[in-house]
Design an enzyme around this catalytic site. Structure first.
Site, short mmCIF file in Angstrom:
data_model
loop_
_atom_site.label_atom_id
_atom_site.label_comp_id
_atom_site.label_asym_id
_atom_site.label_seq_id
_atom_site.Cartn_x
_atom_site.Cartn_y
_atom_site.Cartn_z
N ASP A 12 -12.19 32.21 12.91
CA ASP A 12 -13.42 33.01 12.75
C ASP A 12 -14.53 32.06 12.33
O ASP A 12 -14.49 30.89 12.66
CB ASP A 12 -13.15 34.16 11.76
N HIS A 45 -15.99 30.18 14.99
CA HIS A 45 -17.12 30.96 15.49
C HIS A 45 -18.46 30.42 15.00
O HIS A 45 -19.48 31.09 15.07
CB HIS A 45 -16.96 32.44 15.10
#
Ligand SMILES: *[C@@H]1O[C@H](CO)[C@@H](O)[C@H](O)[C@H]1NC(C)=O
Ligand SMILES: *[C@@H]1O[C@H](CO)[C@@H](O)[C@H](O)[C@H]1NC(C)=O
Length: 368
Positions: free
Chosen positions: A194, A217
């Site tokens: 993430d 991310h």
């Protein structure tokens, strides 16, 4: 170290932790007096739990002290689930130096990806309501959820941190910072499933420098604006960062819902993108599965965001996306010396409701 509320602190098998502590004029709970042994061999899980329980039962402010040494936490420990008597439980002047935390999250990740009902899981290391925290040279691996969380803290310095988890592991943000002031993150290497660093509501004076991110991310301000009343984010500098194969590079993300939140005075400077899907992105239309927000505009006001010296390659054609709120257009975005290419050609830029200026050489041409 980690502090109560509904927080779960879980460290699983073969975790070695070097910890040092200083000061604090309030009630002290030393893990050694509960039987922890700084020899790297004795399982100190129960002692940590006992110190935690005692501190949480205190009606006055308490500090959990972990002396220098090497503590083996030999099985999963979970701090939390109980409500501390003193709301003022906090740590101050705590340093965690070196050591590796391994939460062995892979089994939970695969449960989650099979869409069975799975336990929620726990973050690995969190500080709440703490001042002058130092995390230096710590490695955190395979967290079930966020690796390191800094929330409601004042003055925290994280440096030389290493985070690693699989690129497809769910919700395993590297470092999450929320409701905090004066947090500095330096010289860290973060690869996860993430956000490498996620910046939640209520942060000011955050300095992030010399970060290698990937997989992951990217460095994200957001998600913001879920709540109608929400503290803003201001004075954030991200300087000297590399992004390798990440989903995003420098991102600001807000829910498409009414909110009084804001993001202002942000500088993104000296970033190198390598095959990044969305190197520069502001997305104010975040509304997964179109639930609770379809067709709404984000109320989060975004202003004075500077991108300077951002170079490299995009993995998609649109390297620069400013998708701002239809009700609160972005103001004061500035681009200076940007060059992002896609397959050896200039990439593209896409804007909606975004205002600002560009200077120096900017490729793709600005759409502001
Ligand atoms: C943000 O930075 C400006 C300029 O350095 C400073 O005047 C202001 O007090 C800072 N804001 C906060 C909330 O600290
Ligand atoms: C942008 O970068 C590419 C690849 O490095 C380079 O070929 C191109 O000349 C650069 N463009 C500008 C305007 O600097």
């Amino acid at each position: 170290m980690a502090v109560c509320k509904q927080y779960c602190f879980s460290l699983v098998f073969m975790t070695f932790l070097y910890v040092t502590c200083t000061l604090a004029a309030n009630a002290q709970y030393n893990v050694e007096s509960y039987g922890a042994k700084p020899d790297g061999k004795t399982d100190s899980t129960k002692a940590f739990m006992a110190a935690w329980t005692a501190a949480c039962a205190s009606t006055s402010p308490a500090t959990i002290n972990v002396p220098s040494g090497r503590f083996l936490l030999g099985s999963a420990i979970t701090f939390g689930g109980q409500t501390c008597k003193s709301k003022a439980i906090r740590v101050s002047g705590v340093s965690i130096v070196g050591g590796t935390l391994d939460a062995k999250g892979a089994a939970l990740w695969s449960c989650k990806s099979s869409s069975k009902s799975c336990p929620d899981g726990a973050g690995t290391l969190a500080f709440y309501n703490s001042n002058n925290v130092v995390i230096d040279g710590l490695s955190s691996q395979n967290s079930q959820k966020f690796h390191i969380r800094i929330e409601s803290c004042h003055n925290a310095k994280l440096q030389g941190v290493k985070v690693s988890a699989a690129g497809n592991s769910p919700n395993t943000d590297g470092i999450h910072v929320q409701s905090s002031t004066g947090v500095t993150i330096l010289n860290s290497h973060i690869g996860t499933g993430d956000d490498c660093i996620s910046i939640g509501p209520g942060n000011s004076n955050l300095w992030i420098e010399n970060i290698a991110c990937g997989p992951g991310h990217g460095i994200s301000i957001g998600s913001l604006g879920w709540k109608e009343q929400e503290a803003g984010v201001q004075n954030v500098t991200v300087k000297t960062a590399t992004f390798t194969g990440t989903q995003n590079g420098l991102r600001i993300k807000t829910w498409a819902r009414p909110s009084n939140g804001f993001v202002k005075n942000v500088v993104f400077q000296h970033a190198v993108m390598s095959n990044v899907k969305h190197p520069i992105i502001i997305d104010q239309n975040y509304c997964p599965n179109n639930q609770n927000c379809p067709h709404q505009g984000s109320g989060v006001k975004i202003s004075n965001i500077k991108y300077k010296d951002i170079h490299g390659t995009s993995a998609t054609q649109v390297a620069m996306t400013f998708e701002c709120s239809k009700t609160q257009p972005c103001r004061g975005i500035t681009l200076d010396d940007v060059n992002l290419t896609y397959k050896n050609h200039p990439a593209q830029a896409s804007c909606s409701n975004a205002g600002g200026t560009s200077s120096g050489s900017v490729t793709p041409a600005s759409c502001l």
